[in-house]
Write a protein that holds these residues in place. Structure first.
Motif, PDB file in Angstrom:
ATOM      1  N   ALA A 102       0.546  -1.019  -0.263  1.00 27.63           N
ATOM      2  CA  ALA A 102       0.139  -0.002   0.261  1.00 27.63           C
ATOM      3  C   ALA A 102       0.551   1.031   0.178  1.00 27.63           C
ATOM      4  CB  ALA A 102      -0.962   0.298   1.375  1.00 27.63           C
ATOM      5  N   PRO A 103       0.301   2.118  -0.877  1.00 24.86           N
ATOM      6  CA  PRO A 103       1.262   3.594  -0.865  1.00 24.86           C
ATOM      7  C   PRO A 103       0.746   4.252   0.324  1.00 24.86           C
ATOM      8  CG  PRO A 103      -0.524   3.799  -1.941  1.00 24.86           C
ATOM      9  CD  PRO A 103      -0.784   2.673  -1.496  1.00 24.86           C
ATOM     10  N   ALA A 104       2.215   5.341   1.207  1.00 26.15           N
ATOM     11  CA  ALA A 104       1.224   6.604   2.115  1.00 26.15           C
ATOM     12  C   ALA A 104       0.302   7.377   1.769  1.00 26.15           C
ATOM     13  CB  ALA A 104       2.678   7.873   1.940  1.00 26.15           C
ATOM     14  N   ARG A 105       0.253   7.428   2.774  1.00 28.87           N
ATOM     15  CA  ARG A 105      -1.517   7.810   3.119  1.00 28.87           C
ATOM     16  C   ARG A 105      -1.880   9.370   3.544  1.00 28.87           C
ATOM     17  NH1 ARG A 105      -7.133   4.310   4.082  1.00 28.87           N
ATOM     18  NH2 ARG A 105      -5.969   4.932   6.693  1.00 28.87           N
ATOM     19  N   SER A 106      -2.170  10.227   4.362  1.00 25.88           N
ATOM     20  CA  SER A 106      -2.916  10.975   4.988  1.00 25.88           C
ATOM     21  C   SER A 106      -5.099  10.812   4.713  1.00 25.88           C
ATOM     22  CB  SER A 106      -2.373  12.474   5.000  1.00 25.88           C
ATOM     23  OG  SER A 106      -1.015  12.607   4.368  1.00 25.88           O
ATOM     24  N   LEU A 107      -4.920  10.914   6.514  1.00 30.52           N
ATOM     25  CA  LEU A 107      -6.311  11.375   6.484  1.00 30.52           C
ATOM     26  C   LEU A 107      -6.667  12.101   7.525  1.00 30.52           C
ATOM     27  CD1 LEU A 107      -7.742   8.230   6.976  1.00 30.52           C
ATOM     28  CD2 LEU A 107      -9.102   9.847   8.161  1.00 30.52           C
ATOM     29  N   VAL A 108      -7.584  13.366   6.560  1.00 30.07           N
ATOM     30  CA  VAL A 108      -7.816  14.236   7.612  1.00 30.07           C
ATOM     31  C   VAL A 108      -8.935  14.987   8.040  1.00 30.07           C
ATOM     32  CG1 VAL A 108      -7.436  17.186   7.134  1.00 30.07           C
ATOM     33  CG2 VAL A 108      -5.496  15.524   6.345  1.00 30.07           C
ATOM     34  N   ALA A 109      -9.577  14.819   8.747  1.00 27.74           N
ATOM     35  CA  ALA A 109     -11.280  15.328   8.928  1.00 27.74           C
ATOM     36  C   ALA A 109     -11.473  16.912   9.238  1.00 27.74           C
ATOM     37  CB  ALA A 109     -10.988  15.461  10.916  1.00 27.74           C
ATOM     38  N   VAL A 110     -12.325  16.914   8.307  1.00 29.97           N
ATOM     39  CA  VAL A 110     -12.764  18.483   7.548  1.00 29.97           C
ATOM     40  C   VAL A 110     -14.081  18.886   7.873  1.00 29.97           C
ATOM     41  CG1 VAL A 110     -10.489  18.275   5.757  1.00 29.97           C
ATOM     42  CG2 VAL A 110     -13.504  17.539   5.684  1.00 29.97           C
ATOM     43  N   LYS A 111     -14.704  20.181   7.808  1.00 30.02           N
ATOM     44  CA  LYS A 111     -15.853  20.090   8.288  1.00 30.02           C
ATOM     45  C   LYS A 111     -16.560  20.358   7.655  1.00 30.02           C
ATOM     46  CE  LYS A 111     -18.618  24.200   9.917  1.00 30.02           C
ATOM     47  NZ  LYS A 111     -18.442  26.147  10.385  1.00 30.02           N
ATOM     48  N   GLY A 112     -16.546  20.068   6.432  1.00 28.83           N
ATOM     49  CA  GLY A 112     -17.520  20.187   5.099  1.00 28.83           C
ATOM     50  C   GLY A 112     -16.828  19.359   3.490  1.00 28.83           C
ATOM     51  N   LEU A 113     -17.837  18.947   2.886  1.00 21.98           N
ATOM     52  CA  LEU A 113     -16.967  19.401   1.993  1.00 21.98           C
ATOM     53  C   LEU A 113     -18.192  18.761   0.592  1.00 21.98           C
ATOM     54  CD1 LEU A 113     -15.017  15.234   2.510  1.00 21.98           C
ATOM     55  CD2 LEU A 113     -14.167  16.958   2.196  1.00 21.98           C
ATOM     56  N   PRO A 114     -17.993  19.180  -0.643  1.00 21.85           N
ATOM     57  CA  PRO A 114     -18.214  19.279  -2.379  1.00 21.85           C
ATOM     58  C   PRO A 114     -20.093  18.225  -1.842  1.00 21.85           C
ATOM     59  CG  PRO A 114     -16.070  19.407  -2.888  1.00 21.85           C
ATOM     60  CD  PRO A 114     -16.586  18.633  -1.300  1.00 21.85           C
ATOM     61  N   ALA A 115     -20.656  19.300  -2.095  1.00 17.69           N
ATOM     62  CA  ALA A 115     -22.012  18.595  -2.204  1.00 17.69           C
ATOM     63  C   ALA A 115     -22.945  17.549  -1.157  1.00 17.69           C
ATOM     64  CB  ALA A 115     -22.334  17.659  -3.910  1.00 17.69           C
ATOM     65  N   ASP A 116     -22.254  18.359  -0.123  1.00 21.27           N
ATOM     66  CA  ASP A 116     -22.420  17.656   1.199  1.00 21.27           C
ATOM     67  C   ASP A 116     -22.029  15.877   1.702  1.00 21.27           C
ATOM     68  OD1 ASP A 116     -23.189  20.330   2.195  1.00 21.27           O
ATOM     69  OD2 ASP A 116     -25.540  19.927   1.362  1.00 21.27           O
ATOM     70  N   THR A 117     -20.760  15.961   1.272  1.00 28.91           N
ATOM     71  CA  THR A 117     -20.861  14.138   1.007  1.00 28.91           C
ATOM     72  C   THR A 117     -19.583  13.985   2.157  1.00 28.91           C
ATOM     73  OG1 THR A 117     -19.884  13.148  -0.358  1.00 28.91           O
ATOM     74  CG2 THR A 117     -17.870  14.014  -0.439  1.00 28.91           C
ATOM     75  N   ASP A 118     -19.243  13.278   2.413  1.00 31.33           N
ATOM     76  CA  ASP A 118     -18.102  13.248   3.554  1.00 31.33           C
ATOM     77  C   ASP A 118     -16.726  12.645   3.312  1.00 31.33           C
ATOM     78  OD1 ASP A 118     -19.457  10.564   3.093  1.00 31.33           O
ATOM     79  OD2 ASP A 118     -20.703   9.982   4.146  1.00 31.33           O
ATOM     80  N   VAL A 119     -16.863  11.919   2.137  1.00 29.52           N
ATOM     81  CA  VAL A 119     -15.514  11.693   1.911  1.00 29.52           C
ATOM     82  C   VAL A 119     -14.922  12.232   0.749  1.00 29.52           C
ATOM     83  CG1 VAL A 119     -16.903   9.645   0.551  1.00 29.52           C
ATOM     84  CG2 VAL A 119     -14.263   9.281   1.536  1.00 29.52           C
ATOM     85  N   GLU A 120     -13.989  12.964   0.350  1.00 31.86           N
ATOM     86  CA  GLU A 120     -12.924  12.916  -0.946  1.00 31.86           C
ATOM     87  C   GLU A 120     -11.561  12.274  -0.916  1.00 31.86           C
ATOM     88  OE1 GLU A 120     -11.824  17.176  -3.031  1.00 31.86           O
ATOM     89  OE2 GLU A 120     -13.451  17.551  -1.401  1.00 31.86           O
ATOM     90  N   ILE A 121     -11.433  11.722  -2.200  1.00 29.02           N
ATOM     91  CA  ILE A 121     -10.176  11.351  -2.402  1.00 29.02           C
ATOM     92  C   ILE A 121      -9.357  11.589  -3.185  1.00 29.02           C
ATOM     93  CG2 ILE A 121      -8.221   9.084  -1.859  1.00 29.02           C
ATOM     94  CD1 ILE A 121     -10.944   7.469  -0.789  1.00 29.02           C
ATOM     95  N   GLU A 122      -7.357  11.906  -2.656  1.00 25.73           N
ATOM     96  CA  GLU A 122      -7.184  12.776  -3.686  1.00 25.73           C
ATOM     97  C   GLU A 122      -6.063  11.900  -3.940  1.00 25.73           C
ATOM     98  OE1 GLU A 122      -6.103  16.246  -3.096  1.00 25.73           O
ATOM     99  OE2 GLU A 122      -4.570  16.184  -1.946  1.00 25.73           O
ATOM    100  N   CYS A 123      -5.283  11.611  -5.197  1.00 29.24           N
ATOM    101  CA  CYS A 123      -3.719  10.672  -5.040  1.00 29.24           C
ATOM    102  C   CYS A 123      -3.071  11.211  -5.861  1.00 29.24           C
ATOM    103  CB  CYS A 123      -4.236   8.909  -5.434  1.00 29.24           C
ATOM    104  SG  CYS A 123      -4.574   8.905  -6.890  1.00 29.24           S
ATOM    105  N   ILE A 124      -1.818  10.069  -5.738  1.00 26.91           N
ATOM    106  CA  ILE A 124      -0.582  10.292  -6.666  1.00 26.91           C
ATOM    107  C   ILE A 124       0.031   9.545  -7.186  1.00 26.91           C
ATOM    108  CG2 ILE A 124       1.090  12.272  -7.031  1.00 26.91           C
ATOM    109  CD1 ILE A 124       0.941  13.367  -4.828  1.00 26.91           C
ATOM    110  N   ALA A 125       0.347   9.380  -8.193  1.00 25.61           N
ATOM    111  CA  ALA A 125       0.615   8.136  -8.476  1.00 25.61           C
ATOM    112  C   ALA A 125       2.074   8.002  -9.936  1.00 25.61           C
ATOM    113  CB  ALA A 125      -0.560   7.379  -9.540  1.00 25.61           C
ATOM    114  N   THR A 126       2.163   7.070  -9.827  1.00 27.01           N
ATOM    115  CA  THR A 126       3.582   6.963 -11.654  1.00 27.01           C
ATOM    116  C   THR A 126       2.772   6.320 -12.575  1.00 27.01           C
ATOM    117  OG1 THR A 126       4.664   4.930 -10.720  1.00 27.01           O
ATOM    118  CG2 THR A 126       5.779   7.238  -9.168  1.00 27.01           C
ATOM    119  N   VAL A 127       3.846   7.329 -13.839  1.00 22.20           N
ATOM    120  CA  VAL A 127       2.945   6.776 -14.370  1.00 22.20           C
ATOM    121  C   VAL A 127       3.751   5.756 -15.626  1.00 22.20           C
ATOM    122  CG1 VAL A 127       2.548   7.529 -17.021  1.00 22.20           C
ATOM    123  CG2 VAL A 127       1.966   9.460 -15.011  1.00 22.20           C
ATOM    124  N   GLU A 128       3.494   5.478 -15.995  1.00 20.12           N
ATOM    125  CA  GLU A 128       4.053   3.860 -16.434  1.00 20.12           C
ATOM    126  C   GLU A 128       4.905   4.232 -17.728  1.00 20.12           C
ATOM    127  OE1 GLU A 128       1.325   0.591 -16.196  1.00 20.12           O
ATOM    128  OE2 GLU A 128       2.133   0.116 -14.861  1.00 20.12           O
TER     129      GLU A 128
END
Length: 128
Positions: A102-128
């Motif tokens: 598994a890659p490195a990961r950060s998990l952050v608590a936030v007050k709000g997210l777009p569209a009133d959802t409860d989770v958002e994830i972004e990532c960085i990947a190497t390109v083959e």
């Protein structure tokens, strides 16, 4: 610096002035993804785990358009509106990723997210 914009019809369209992902210097940087079903344009209904699973589907589609995949992710950043979902996030991550690699990961608590959802994830990947 070379930069390539990535868009994929199997992931939600951006809801602002940004792109789904950008490739630069051998890495793809995704925008934060929420649990929007690209076919309906609406948030996935159901459980929290269902929403995290949809986010992974969206990220996977974007990465595939960038000629890479989830196994090449080097970093995830997860944003939650409720830290009590931490265990659920881990369960869904383990269905999509090999825990031993598994890659490195950060998990952050936030007050709000777009569209009133409860989770958002972004990532960085190497390109083959």
């Amino acid at each position: 610096m070379d930069k390539t914009v990535i868009t994929d019809a199997h992931a939600p369209n951006p809801i602002g002035s940004y792109n789904q992902a950008v490739i630069s210097n051998g890495f793809v940087f995704t925008a934060g993804q929420i649990a929007i079903n690209p076919d309906t344009g609406k948030l996935v209904e159901g459980s929290f785990k269902d929403r995290v699973d949809q986010v992974f589907k969206n990220l996977s589609a974007i990465l595939e358009s960038a000629d890479t995949n989830l196994s090449n992710v080097v970093k995830f950043t997860v944003f939650l509106t409720d830290m009590s979902y931490y265990g659920d996030v881990n369960e869904v991550f383990n269905t999509w990723l090999d825990e031993a690699n598994a890659p490195a990961r950060s998990l952050v608590a936030v007050k709000g997210l777009p569209a009133d959802t409860d989770v958002e994830i972004e990532c960085i990947a190497t390109v083959e």
